[in-house]
Scaffold this motif. Structure first.
Motif, mmCIF file in Angstrom:
data_model
loop_
_atom_site.group_PDB
_atom_site.id
_atom_site.type_symbol
_atom_site.label_atom_id
_atom_site.label_comp_id
_atom_site.label_asym_id
_atom_site.label_seq_id
_atom_site.Cartn_x
_atom_site.Cartn_y
_atom_site.Cartn_z
ATOM 1 N N SER A 16 0.820 -1.219 0.000
ATOM 2 C CA SER A 16 0.000 0.000 0.000
ATOM 3 C C SER A 16 0.852 1.267 0.000
ATOM 4 O O SER A 16 0.443 2.289 -0.535
ATOM 5 C CB SER A 16 -0.975 0.005 1.182
ATOM 6 N N GLN A 19 1.812 1.737 -3.603
ATOM 7 C CA GLN A 19 0.632 2.196 -4.335
ATOM 8 C C GLN A 19 0.406 3.690 -4.116
ATOM 9 O O GLN A 19 0.077 4.418 -5.057
ATOM 10 C CB GLN A 19 -0.598 1.395 -3.901
ATOM 11 N N LEU A 20 0.611 4.157 -2.894
ATOM 12 C CA LEU A 20 0.476 5.576 -2.597
ATOM 13 C C LEU A 20 1.502 6.391 -3.381
ATOM 14 O O LEU A 20 1.173 7.426 -3.968
ATOM 15 C CB LEU A 20 0.645 5.818 -1.094
ATOM 16 N N THR A 22 2.991 5.604 -6.197
ATOM 17 C CA THR A 22 2.602 5.573 -7.609
ATOM 18 C C THR A 22 1.491 6.575 -7.880
ATOM 19 O O THR A 22 1.547 7.321 -8.860
ATOM 20 C CB THR A 22 2.174 4.153 -8.006
ATOM 21 N N GLN A 23 0.500 6.620 -7.002
ATOM 22 C CA GLN A 23 -0.609 7.565 -7.155
ATOM 23 C C GLN A 23 -0.100 9.012 -7.117
ATOM 24 O O GLN A 23 -0.520 9.845 -7.925
ATOM 25 C CB GLN A 23 -1.653 7.332 -6.056
ATOM 26 N N GLU A 24 0.798 9.311 -6.199
ATOM 27 C CA GLU A 24 1.326 10.671 -6.083
ATOM 28 C C GLU A 24 2.133 11.078 -7.320
ATOM 29 O O GLU A 24 2.179 12.245 -7.684
ATOM 30 C CB GLU A 24 2.209 10.818 -4.833
ATOM 31 N N LEU A 26 1.646 10.058 -10.485
ATOM 32 C CA LEU A 26 0.931 9.977 -11.759
ATOM 33 C C LEU A 26 0.928 11.296 -12.520
ATOM 34 O O LEU A 26 0.944 11.298 -13.749
ATOM 35 C CB LEU A 26 -0.507 9.499 -11.540
ATOM 36 N N ASN A 27 0.907 12.412 -11.831
ATOM 37 C CA ASN A 27 0.880 13.717 -12.494
ATOM 38 C C ASN A 27 2.269 14.290 -12.743
ATOM 39 O O ASN A 27 2.395 15.435 -13.160
ATOM 40 C CB ASN A 27 0.055 14.707 -11.668
ATOM 41 N N HIS A 122 -2.032 10.236 5.458
ATOM 42 C CA HIS A 122 -2.163 10.621 4.053
ATOM 43 C C HIS A 122 -3.628 10.538 3.623
ATOM 44 O O HIS A 122 -4.126 11.434 2.936
ATOM 45 C CB HIS A 122 -1.281 9.738 3.171
ATOM 46 N N HIS A 123 -4.305 9.486 4.022
ATOM 47 C CA HIS A 123 -5.728 9.335 3.676
ATOM 48 C C HIS A 123 -6.596 10.391 4.343
ATOM 49 O O HIS A 123 -7.683 10.699 3.858
ATOM 50 C CB HIS A 123 -6.221 7.926 4.009
ATOM 51 N N ASP A 125 -5.712 13.410 4.410
ATOM 52 C CA ASP A 125 -5.347 14.627 3.675
ATOM 53 C C ASP A 125 -4.664 15.678 4.544
ATOM 54 O O ASP A 125 -4.889 16.877 4.379
ATOM 55 C CB ASP A 125 -6.574 15.250 2.986
#
Length: 134
Positions: A16, A19-20, A22-24, A26-27, A122-123, A125
């Motif tokens: 996880s 995965q976090l 990778t998500q961060e 993406l942009n 992180h979840h 925010d």
């Protein structure tokens, strides 16, 4: 973007966490970069008010994949911001400001505790995330 996950890598981070990251990313356009540093900051964190510790994550390109180099959690000790937890993937060691370089079992336990807390924060925010390419 691919972040290589070596399940035999020690110390180990939970899936996880990758995965976090990778998500961060993406942009981000890291195609020409050889290194990426992610800065997770709680803008309200201070010695007076407390808050959520800043965290720095460093990745470096290895062939066509990215690998973790370190994950560092910083904390105020008095008015000085110091490394509170440092997970070094190059040396395969874990550091705690309370215990110095710690043994494998304690390191795994600390990584699990840190990871669970970091992912929860992180979840929620609480972090502003900045990305630096190198």
């Amino acid at each position: 973007m691919t972040i290589s996950i070596d399940t035999n890598q020690r110390p180990a981070m939970p899936i996880s966490f990758y995965q976090l990251l990778t998500q961060e990313l993406l942009n981000t356009s890291p195609k020409d970069a050889n290194a990426i540093t992610l800065y997770f900051r709680d803008p309200d964190y201070s010695p007076e008010r407390g808050g959520f510790h800043p965290v720095e994550v460093r990745l470096e390109k290895q062939f066509d994949h990215w690998r973790l180099v370190y994950v560092t959690d910083f904390a105020f000790h008095g008015y000085e911001l110091i490394k509170d937890i440092d997970i070094c993937f190059n040396s395969k060691q874990v550091y705690s400001s309370l215990g110095g370089w710690i043994n494998h079992d304690e390191g795994e336990e600390l990584i699990e505790l840190f990871s669970n807390n970091f992912l929860s924060y992180h979840h929620m925010d609480v972090y502003q995330v900045q990305v630096a390419l190198g």
